[in-house]
Design a protein around this motif. Structure first.
Motif, PDB file in Angstrom:
ATOM      1  N   GLU A 179       2.254 -13.080  -3.656  1.00  0.00           N
ATOM      2  CA  GLU A 179       3.349 -13.496  -2.778  1.00  0.00           C
ATOM      3  C   GLU A 179       4.703 -13.042  -3.319  1.00  0.00           C
ATOM      4  OE1 GLU A 179       2.802 -17.703  -2.315  1.00  0.00           O
ATOM      5  OE2 GLU A 179       0.792 -17.434  -1.464  1.00  0.00           O
ATOM      6  N   ARG A 180       4.837 -13.080  -4.652  1.00  0.00           N
ATOM      7  CA  ARG A 180       6.090 -12.637  -5.253  1.00  0.00           C
ATOM      8  C   ARG A 180       6.304 -11.149  -5.029  1.00  0.00           C
ATOM      9  NH1 ARG A 180       8.127  -9.995  -9.195  1.00  0.00           N
ATOM     10  NH2 ARG A 180       6.078  -9.348  -9.966  1.00  0.00           N
ATOM     11  N   GLN A 181       5.218 -10.366  -5.151  1.00  0.00           N
ATOM     12  CA  GLN A 181       5.337  -8.917  -4.980  1.00  0.00           C
ATOM     13  C   GLN A 181       5.655  -8.542  -3.532  1.00  0.00           C
ATOM     14  OE1 GLN A 181       1.763  -7.145  -6.505  1.00  0.00           O
ATOM     15  NE2 GLN A 181       2.271  -7.529  -8.644  1.00  0.00           N
ATOM     16  N   ILE A 182       5.039  -9.229  -2.583  1.00  0.00           N
ATOM     17  CA  ILE A 182       5.304  -8.927  -1.175  1.00  0.00           C
ATOM     18  C   ILE A 182       6.724  -9.343  -0.805  1.00  0.00           C
ATOM     19  CG2 ILE A 182       4.681  -9.532   1.205  1.00  0.00           C
ATOM     20  CD1 ILE A 182       1.780  -9.651   0.304  1.00  0.00           C
ATOM     21  N   GLY A 183       7.138 -10.481  -1.344  1.00  0.00           N
ATOM     22  CA  GLY A 183       8.511 -10.917  -1.143  1.00  0.00           C
ATOM     23  C   GLY A 183       8.742 -11.611   0.187  1.00  0.00           C
ATOM     24  N   PRO A 184       9.965 -12.149   0.356  1.00  0.00           N
ATOM     25  CA  PRO A 184      10.285 -12.937   1.553  1.00  0.00           C
ATOM     26  C   PRO A 184      10.429 -12.111   2.833  1.00  0.00           C
ATOM     27  CG  PRO A 184      12.230 -12.643   0.186  1.00  0.00           C
ATOM     28  CD  PRO A 184      11.079 -12.083  -0.595  1.00  0.00           C
ATOM     29  N   GLU A 185      10.440 -10.788   2.695  1.00  0.00           N
ATOM     30  CA  GLU A 185      10.615  -9.958   3.883  1.00  0.00           C
ATOM     31  C   GLU A 185       9.425 -10.077   4.828  1.00  0.00           C
ATOM     32  OE1 GLU A 185      11.644  -5.304   5.076  1.00  0.00           O
ATOM     33  OE2 GLU A 185      11.320  -5.875   2.984  1.00  0.00           O
ATOM     34  N   TYR A 186       8.237 -10.325   4.258  1.00  0.00           N
ATOM     35  CA  TYR A 186       7.019 -10.436   5.066  1.00  0.00           C
ATOM     36  C   TYR A 186       6.320 -11.762   4.733  1.00  0.00           C
ATOM     37  CZ  TYR A 186       7.921  -5.421   5.412  1.00  0.00           C
ATOM     38  OH  TYR A 186       8.506  -4.204   5.621  1.00  0.00           O
ATOM     39  N   PRO A 187       6.881 -12.869   5.156  1.00  0.00           N
ATOM     40  CA  PRO A 187       6.379 -14.181   4.738  1.00  0.00           C
ATOM     41  C   PRO A 187       4.955 -14.488   5.193  1.00  0.00           C
ATOM     42  CG  PRO A 187       7.971 -14.417   6.536  1.00  0.00           C
ATOM     43  CD  PRO A 187       8.036 -12.987   6.077  1.00  0.00           C
ATOM     44  N   LEU A 188       4.602 -14.069   6.414  1.00  0.00           N
ATOM     45  CA  LEU A 188       3.253 -14.366   6.906  1.00  0.00           C
ATOM     46  C   LEU A 188       2.209 -13.519   6.181  1.00  0.00           C
ATOM     47  CD1 LEU A 188       3.860 -14.795  10.737  1.00  0.00           C
ATOM     48  CD2 LEU A 188       3.848 -16.524   8.927  1.00  0.00           C
ATOM     49  N   ALA A 189       2.540 -12.262   5.908  1.00  0.00           N
ATOM     50  CA  ALA A 189       1.631 -11.408   5.151  1.00  0.00           C
ATOM     51  C   ALA A 189       1.423 -11.967   3.750  1.00  0.00           C
ATOM     52  CB  ALA A 189       2.178  -9.990   5.075  1.00  0.00           C
ATOM     53  N   ALA A 190       2.491 -12.503   3.170  1.00  0.00           N
ATOM     54  CA  ALA A 190       2.389 -13.087   1.835  1.00  0.00           C
ATOM     55  C   ALA A 190       1.453 -14.282   1.829  1.00  0.00           C
ATOM     56  CB  ALA A 190       3.781 -13.489   1.337  1.00  0.00           C
ATOM     57  N   LEU A 191       1.606 -15.161   2.813  1.00  0.00           N
ATOM     58  CA  LEU A 191       0.780 -16.370   2.867  1.00  0.00           C
ATOM     59  C   LEU A 191      -0.655 -16.080   3.292  1.00  0.00           C
ATOM     60  CD1 LEU A 191       3.323 -18.879   4.458  1.00  0.00           C
ATOM     61  CD2 LEU A 191       2.511 -18.825   2.087  1.00  0.00           C
ATOM     62  N   ALA A 192      -0.871 -14.955   3.972  1.00  0.00           N
ATOM     63  CA  ALA A 192      -2.227 -14.622   4.445  1.00  0.00           C
ATOM     64  C   ALA A 192      -3.217 -14.491   3.305  1.00  0.00           C
ATOM     65  CB  ALA A 192      -2.187 -13.324   5.256  1.00  0.00           C
ATOM     66  N   GLY A 193      -2.740 -14.097   2.125  1.00  0.00           N
ATOM     67  CA  GLY A 193      -3.634 -13.920   0.984  1.00  0.00           C
ATOM     68  C   GLY A 193      -4.354 -15.183   0.580  1.00  0.00           C
ATOM     69  N   ARG A 194      -3.733 -16.327   0.822  1.00  0.00           N
ATOM     70  CA  ARG A 194      -4.380 -17.592   0.440  1.00  0.00           C
ATOM     71  C   ARG A 194      -5.641 -17.840   1.265  1.00  0.00           C
ATOM     72  NH1 ARG A 194      -1.487 -20.780  -3.023  1.00  0.00           N
ATOM     73  NH2 ARG A 194       0.593 -19.948  -3.502  1.00  0.00           N
ATOM     74  N   THR A 195      -5.666 -17.341   2.488  1.00  0.00           N
ATOM     75  CA  THR A 195      -6.866 -17.450   3.313  1.00  0.00           C
ATOM     76  C   THR A 195      -7.841 -16.317   3.017  1.00  0.00           C
ATOM     77  OG1 THR A 195      -5.670 -18.570   5.091  1.00  0.00           O
ATOM     78  CG2 THR A 195      -7.747 -17.509   5.674  1.00  0.00           C
ATOM     79  N   MET A 196      -7.310 -15.104   2.874  1.00  0.00           N
ATOM     80  CA  MET A 196      -8.191 -13.952   2.656  1.00  0.00           C
ATOM     81  C   MET A 196      -8.912 -14.021   1.321  1.00  0.00           C
ATOM     82  SD  MET A 196      -6.188 -10.653   4.274  1.00  0.00           S
ATOM     83  CE  MET A 196      -4.731 -10.785   3.233  1.00  0.00           C
ATOM     84  N   PHE A 197      -8.213 -14.461   0.258  1.00  0.00           N
ATOM     85  CA  PHE A 197      -8.779 -14.407  -1.093  1.00  0.00           C
ATOM     86  C   PHE A 197      -8.961 -15.778  -1.725  1.00  0.00           C
ATOM     87  CE2 PHE A 197      -5.960 -10.610  -0.540  1.00  0.00           C
ATOM     88  CZ  PHE A 197      -6.977  -9.718  -0.265  1.00  0.00           C
TER      89      PHE A 197
END
Length: 225
Positions: A179-197
């Motif tokens: 989430e830190r690497q993706i950053g706040p520019e793409y908040p939904l993509a960042a949070l998606a990892g918690r479901t995917m992984f």
């Protein structure tokens, strides 16, 4: 000093070493060392690593079929409704492949070296066609669910590389760091990892049930009814 080796010895050793070193670390030289022979002795049985992988995948099928026939959990037996049969078969494949480090990658894209897989496949096709699927529909239903299952195993083993040790995660899948690497520019993509992984077992079950529900409404007797 071992003077003679056969294909089964080589494959059994390769599958055991696979859990120790993974697919990338598995070499014919390493297997030969484990068997206390020179590497050329293996080339008498397998011309290259791909031929060995084909035989390893076939041996996985043999063991899988043997456990089901020998009174194992029975999750993959073609019993109950066709939906239950398909769910059970995919769960069995997933469980077996997760028992080997990089089992999904070994299994994916390999060619069977004998007809071991024909019996289970014929049973699946029989069960589906008896339920009202055409043979083409039955094949497509199984092939879709099967490919999802193998793909899910490959992703699972990227996150949890050591068989049977779910507490060990590859650091690359640290959720906070991602989430830190993706950053706040793409908040939904960042949070998606918690479901995917996150809970990969839950994700597999949700995806598999979605596929079975899709099969139910697009092909077979229920779709035509």
């Amino acid at each position: 000093m071992v003077s003679r080796i056969d294909r089964k010895q080589i494959v059994d050793t390769a599958l055991r070493l696979l859990n120790e070193v993974g697919l990338d670390g598995l070499t014919l030289r390493g297997i030969a060392k484990e068997l206390n022979v020179q590497a050329p002795a293996l080339y008498w049985h397998f011309k290259n690593k791909q031929e060995l992988l084909d035989e390893m995948a076939t041996e996985m099928i043999r063991r899988m079929a043997g456990r089901l026939e020998g009174g194992g959990s029975g999750a993959g037996r073609p019993a109950g409704t066709w939906q239950e049969m398909l769910l059970g078969a995919c769960r069995s494949v997933r469980r077996e492949l997760l028992a080997y480090r990089d089992g999904g990658k070994v299994f994916s894209g390999t060619r069977m070296t004998d007809g071991t897989a024909a019996g289970p496949l014929d049973s699946l096709m029989t069960r589906l066609t008896e339920a009202g699927f055409t043979l083409e529909e039955a094949v497509r239903a199984w092939w879709t669910a099967y490919n999802f299952t193998v793909g899910a195993v490959i992703e699972d083993q990227s996150v949890h590389p050591v068989p049977g040790q779910r507490e060990i995660r590859d650091p690359a899948y640290d959720e906070s760091e991602r989430e830190r690497q993706i950053g706040p520019e793409y908040p939904l993509a960042a949070l998606a990892g918690r479901t995917m992984f996150g809970d990969l077992e839950q994700g597999f079950e949700a995806g598999l049930r979605t596929i079975v529900a899709g099969i139910e409404v697009t092909m077979g007797p229920d779709a035509r009814g």
